[in-house]
Scaffold this active site. Structure first.
Site, PDB file in Angstrom:
ATOM      1  N   HIS A   1      14.720  12.552  -7.936  1.00 16.99           N
ATOM      2  CA  HIS A   1      15.919  13.032  -7.246  1.00 16.99           C
ATOM      3  C   HIS A   1      16.921  13.573  -8.271  1.00 16.99           C
ATOM      4  CE1 HIS A   1      14.322  11.417  -3.685  1.00 16.99           C
ATOM      5  NE2 HIS A   1      15.178  10.457  -3.411  1.00 16.99           N
TER       6      HIS A   1
ATOM      7  N   LYS B   1      -3.868  -3.822   9.691  1.00 11.61           N
ATOM      8  CA  LYS B   1      -4.875  -2.772   9.505  1.00 11.61           C
ATOM      9  C   LYS B   1      -5.222  -2.564   8.031  1.00 11.61           C
ATOM     10  CE  LYS B   1      -1.557   1.076   9.443  1.00 11.61           C
ATOM     11  NZ  LYS B   1      -1.113   2.322  10.109  1.00 11.61           N
TER      12      LYS B   1
ATOM     13  N   CYS C   1      18.041   5.203  -2.763  1.00 10.64           N
ATOM     14  CA  CYS C   1      17.527   5.744  -4.030  1.00 10.64           C
ATOM     15  C   CYS C   1      18.522   6.697  -4.695  1.00 10.64           C
ATOM     16  CB  CYS C   1      16.188   6.441  -3.802  1.00 10.64           C
ATOM     17  SG  CYS C   1      16.149   7.559  -2.377  1.00 10.64           S
TER      18      CYS C   1
ATOM     19  N   THR D   1       0.810  -1.218   0.000  1.00 14.42           N
ATOM     20  CA  THR D   1       0.000   0.000   0.000  1.00 14.42           C
ATOM     21  C   THR D   1       0.848   1.274   0.000  1.00 14.42           C
ATOM     22  OG1 THR D   1      -0.134  -0.055   2.424  1.00 14.42           O
ATOM     23  CG2 THR D   1      -1.902  -1.150   1.199  1.00 14.42           C
ATOM     24  N   GLY D   2       2.170   1.151   0.148  1.00 17.30           N
ATOM     25  CA  GLY D   2       3.039   2.324   0.166  1.00 17.30           C
ATOM     26  C   GLY D   2       3.402   2.798  -1.225  1.00 17.30           C
TER      27      GLY D   2
ATOM     28  N   ARG E   1      16.827  17.894   1.043  1.00 19.27           N
ATOM     29  CA  ARG E   1      15.429  17.649   0.671  1.00 19.27           C
ATOM     30  C   ARG E   1      14.868  18.910   0.024  1.00 19.27           C
ATOM     31  NH1 ARG E   1      13.686  12.736   0.510  1.00 19.27           N
ATOM     32  NH2 ARG E   1      14.007  12.304   2.731  1.00 19.27           N
TER      33      ARG E   1
ATOM     34  N   ARG F   1      22.063  -3.763   3.591  1.00 20.26           N
ATOM     35  CA  ARG F   1      22.906  -3.288   2.488  1.00 20.26           C
ATOM     36  C   ARG F   1      24.391  -3.493   2.744  1.00 20.26           C
ATOM     37  NH1 ARG F   1      19.631   2.332   1.765  1.00 20.26           N
ATOM     38  NH2 ARG F   1      17.796   1.481   0.691  1.00 20.26           N
TER      39      ARG F   1
ATOM     40  N   GLY G   1      10.773  10.476  -1.479  1.00 22.47           N
ATOM     41  CA  GLY G   1      11.782   9.642  -0.852  1.00 22.47           C
ATOM     42  C   GLY G   1      11.529   9.427   0.629  1.00 22.47           C
TER      43      GLY G   1
END
Length: 348
Positions: free
Chosen positions: A242, A39, A130, A11-12, A235, A99, A161
């Site tokens: 990006h 949920k 990213c 859902t993201g 940001r 990572r 991001g």
């Protein structure tokens, strides 16, 4: 051959993009599971021209799955990825959890595809940060031609991001400022609308942030441990895409024309570099695209053998979801994994 695939965090923003790209690239899926927290159980997400109901991550049986695309954050990945790997599924993890694990390959297919041979150690493959993903796609062909000794990178990272909450904050603050409403920050530490924040992640003792450290750690792991990087992550009030201003020093002279020719032949790269008012790529241009775009290639006269250039990519795609699906393709094409059943019949 076809695979049973599960997307964790469906859902993201990135999870939804993973579903889109699985369909766009026609990845051989025999059955797809969309997983999320309890949920979100029953919430419908789109997969091609169909919808899939989300299932509960906590009760799902992973032994039935071939590939798991994990995009639910580091805490969820730390709790679940190794369990899933031991159950026999191959996890492609979009978080930072594994990572730098020496037993987990960190992969950008255009950069270090041979490292996929390490995937079976834990049945986990890590997707890079990213900003790192697009950076190394641009650096790799140049490094092959003339060894990079040092790089200075400043990022201009979009709010996507930071997830849906970041996008909502930019949207709500922009509306509030135009409407003379309340633009008090709720998610970012300072106002993001009509502003830039030279801070992403959390501060380390050396004054850098962990987001900045990720970029040099990951670049060195994938490309060359001897490349020295200094990074400033910023940001910016952009929804998707990006950008990076990059200055590189090589061990031999390399001209801008030579660099353009090298990059034009490189996989995953598009060069758009005209000395005209619109002869470069912006995040708006790159949104929804697969490529890493390079523009503004020029000599840096302040150092020996220096070049400066501008790199832009859709962070939800090459920076996350696209790279994850490309890793799945690499696992398939290299024979690293085999599906539990070999017939392709789409079932959702």
């Amino acid at each position: 051959m076809s695979y049973v695939v599960a997307v964790v965090g469906a859902t993201g923003n990135v999870g939804q993009e993973m579903l889109n790209i699985l369909d766009e690239l026609d990845f051989p899926v025999s059955k797809l599971h969309a997983l999320a927290s309890r949920k979100s159980k029953g919430v419908e997400v789109a997969f091609g021209d169909r919808t899939v109901k989300c299932e509960d991550l906590e009760t799902f049986e992973f032994s039935t799955v071939d590939i798991v695309l994990m995009s639910a954050g580091g805490a969820v990945s730390k709790e679940w990825s190794e369990k899933i790997g031991k159950a026999g599924a191959m996890v492609i993890d979009n978080s930072s959890a594994f990572r730098m694990d020496p037993d987990v390959p960190l992969i950008v297919p255009e950069v270090n595809p041979d490292d996929i041979r390490l995937a079976k150690k834990k049945n986990i493959v890590a997707n890079p940060n990213c900003s790192t993903a697009q950076l190394v796609v641009a650096l790799k062909p140049l490094h092959d031609a003339a060894k990079i000794t040092r790089a200075v990178v400043s990022t201009y990272q979009s709010v996507s991001g930071a997830g849906k909450e970041g996008m909502d904050e930019l949207w709500n603050q922009t509306k509030a400022i135009y409407g003379l409403g309340d633009a008090t920050p709720k998610f970012f530490p300072k106002q993001i609308a009509f502003n830039v924040l030279p801070f992403i992640g959390s501060f380390r003792d050396d004054g850098y942030t962990d987001e900045e450290a990720k970029m040099w750690d990951e670049t060195q792991k994938m490309l060359d441990p001897d490349i020295r990087l200094t990074v400033t992550c910023v940001r910016v009030p952009v929804f998707v895409g990006h950008s990076e201003a990059v200055t590189v020093e090589f061990d031999r002279p390399i001209t801008p024309d030579e660099a353009r020719a090298i990059l034009r032949d490189a996989p995953g790269v598009m060069v758009v570099d005209k000395q005209e008012a619109d002869g470069y790529v912006t995040p708006v241009d790159a949104a929804g695209e697969f490529a890493v775009y390079v523009s503004r290639i020029r000599q840096d006269p302040t150092v020996p053998n220096g070049l400066s250039f501008w790199v832009v990519s859709d962070n939800l795609r090459k920076g996350a979801a696209l790279n994850a699906v490309q890793i799945a393709q690499l696992l398939d094409e290299s024979g690293t994994i085999q599906p539990k059943s070999g017939y392709r019949s789409i079932t959702v």
